[in-house]
Design an enzyme around this catalytic site. Structure first.
Site, mmCIF file in Angstrom:
data_model
loop_
_atom_site.group_PDB
_atom_site.id
_atom_site.type_symbol
_atom_site.label_atom_id
_atom_site.label_comp_id
_atom_site.label_asym_id
_atom_site.label_seq_id
_atom_site.Cartn_x
_atom_site.Cartn_y
_atom_site.Cartn_z
ATOM 1 N N HIS A 132 0.853 -1.187 0.000
ATOM 2 C CA HIS A 132 0.000 0.000 0.000
ATOM 3 C C HIS A 132 0.892 1.242 0.000
ATOM 4 O O HIS A 132 1.948 1.261 0.632
ATOM 5 C CB HIS A 132 -0.888 0.011 1.250
ATOM 6 N N GLY A 279 -18.673 11.396 0.204
ATOM 7 C CA GLY A 279 -19.426 11.159 -1.016
ATOM 8 C C GLY A 279 -18.612 10.837 -2.245
ATOM 9 O O GLY A 279 -19.113 10.952 -3.367
#
Length: 296
Positions: A132, A279
């Site tokens: 990662h 969002g």
């Protein structure tokens, strides 16, 4: 917002895009060079690209990014290299979390801007560790800062791989100060710990956040150094392990470890929480999850 800050934001966003291009090219070259193993006769993996958009609560455009994902390659089982540049107003939960971290002015003005790169690779060969990496710049009317890091997540650990990966990250940290690596390594050890399992998710790396020394150029240069260190840290590890034979037991070990990785990302990861709370495209936010995992 000053013209200088606008220019700094633009420079950071361009850097993350350029780093994405460099990593994508290197990973596709690895796929081309993988000529042994059970998937060598398959077509070399290639990234599929799709734009992502963020929509504000009022329906207005709030930025987006580019999702780059390769699935089912000769070497990579799944790897994503995503970039995004988003803006808008923080929701109550994210606003409270940043206020608790001491971000100045965030309670009075919840506007934000953020840009960054996020990478997660899951490998076909259980001997090749997952990895990662992410770096980012964040701005609010009261402050700006950088954050990010990288960590190695093997299911079968090799001391040589851990040592070389950390050495490359230490070289990047040494461009800032002699004590940076020790501080950011300790931060990674704490951040990538899974409390409910009472263990780390991998063999660590570095992690930093809220980096604002007051010198934007210096902090940006350090974040660039971390990004540049990723390929020299990860590629030698992959080269050492990618041709090793593996057994069904090795694959089983890998799938169980991936379950551990998924637990961390869904329960604790700060970036996952922020992306979903603000969002952003959920497919892009959850790109880090492995294609297959297993729980005992």
């Amino acid at each position: 917002m000053t013209d200088m800050m606008k220019d700094q934001k633009n420079r950071a966003a361009i850097w993350f895009h350029d780093l994405r291009d460099e990593i994508v090219t290197a990973f596709e070259a690895l796929e081309d060079s993988q000529t042994t193993g059970p998937f060598a006769s398959e077509p070399a993996g290639r990234f599929a690209f799709s734009e992502t958009r963020r929509t504000a609560d009022d329906g207005s455009d709030a930025g987006g990014g580019l999702m780059s994902v390769m699935r089912g390659g000769r070497l990579f089982e799944k790897v994503g290299v995503n970039i995004s540049t988003v803006h808008g107003t923080l929701g109550a939960a994210a606003q409270s979390a940043m206020a608790a971290r001491g971000v100045p002015g965030i309670e009075a003005d919840p506007r934000f801007w953020a840009s960054g790169i996020s990478l997660v690779a899951h490998m076909q060969n259980p001997h090749s560790p997952a990895v990662h990496m992410n770096t980012r710049m964040f701005w609010t009317p009261g402050a700006w800062w950088f954050g990010g890091g990288a960590d190695l997540n093997p299911c079968i650990e090799y001391d040589e791989d851990t040592a070389s990966f950390h050495a490359a990250l230490k070289s990047a940290c040494d461009t800032r100060s002699p004590d940076t690596y020790d501080r950011f390594k300790a931060w990674a050890d704490e951040y990538f710990y899974i409390p409910h399992r009472k263990r780390a998710r991998g063999v660590g790396g570095i992690f930093y956040d809220d980096l604002n020394s007051g010198d934007w150029e210096a902090d940006f240069a350090f974040t660039q150094a971390v990004g540049r260190a990723f390929l020299p840290a990860f590629l030698p590890v992959t080269e050492r392990r990618r041709d090793m034979a593996w057994s069904e037991a090795d694959k089983d070990t890998q799938l169980i470890h991936r379950g551990l990785y998924a637990e961390y990302n869904l329960v604790y990861d700060r970036g996952t929480k922020f992306g979903l709370a603000t969002g952003h495209d959920p497919d892009a936010v959850l790109m880090s999850l492995p294609p297959l995992a297993k729980w005992v």
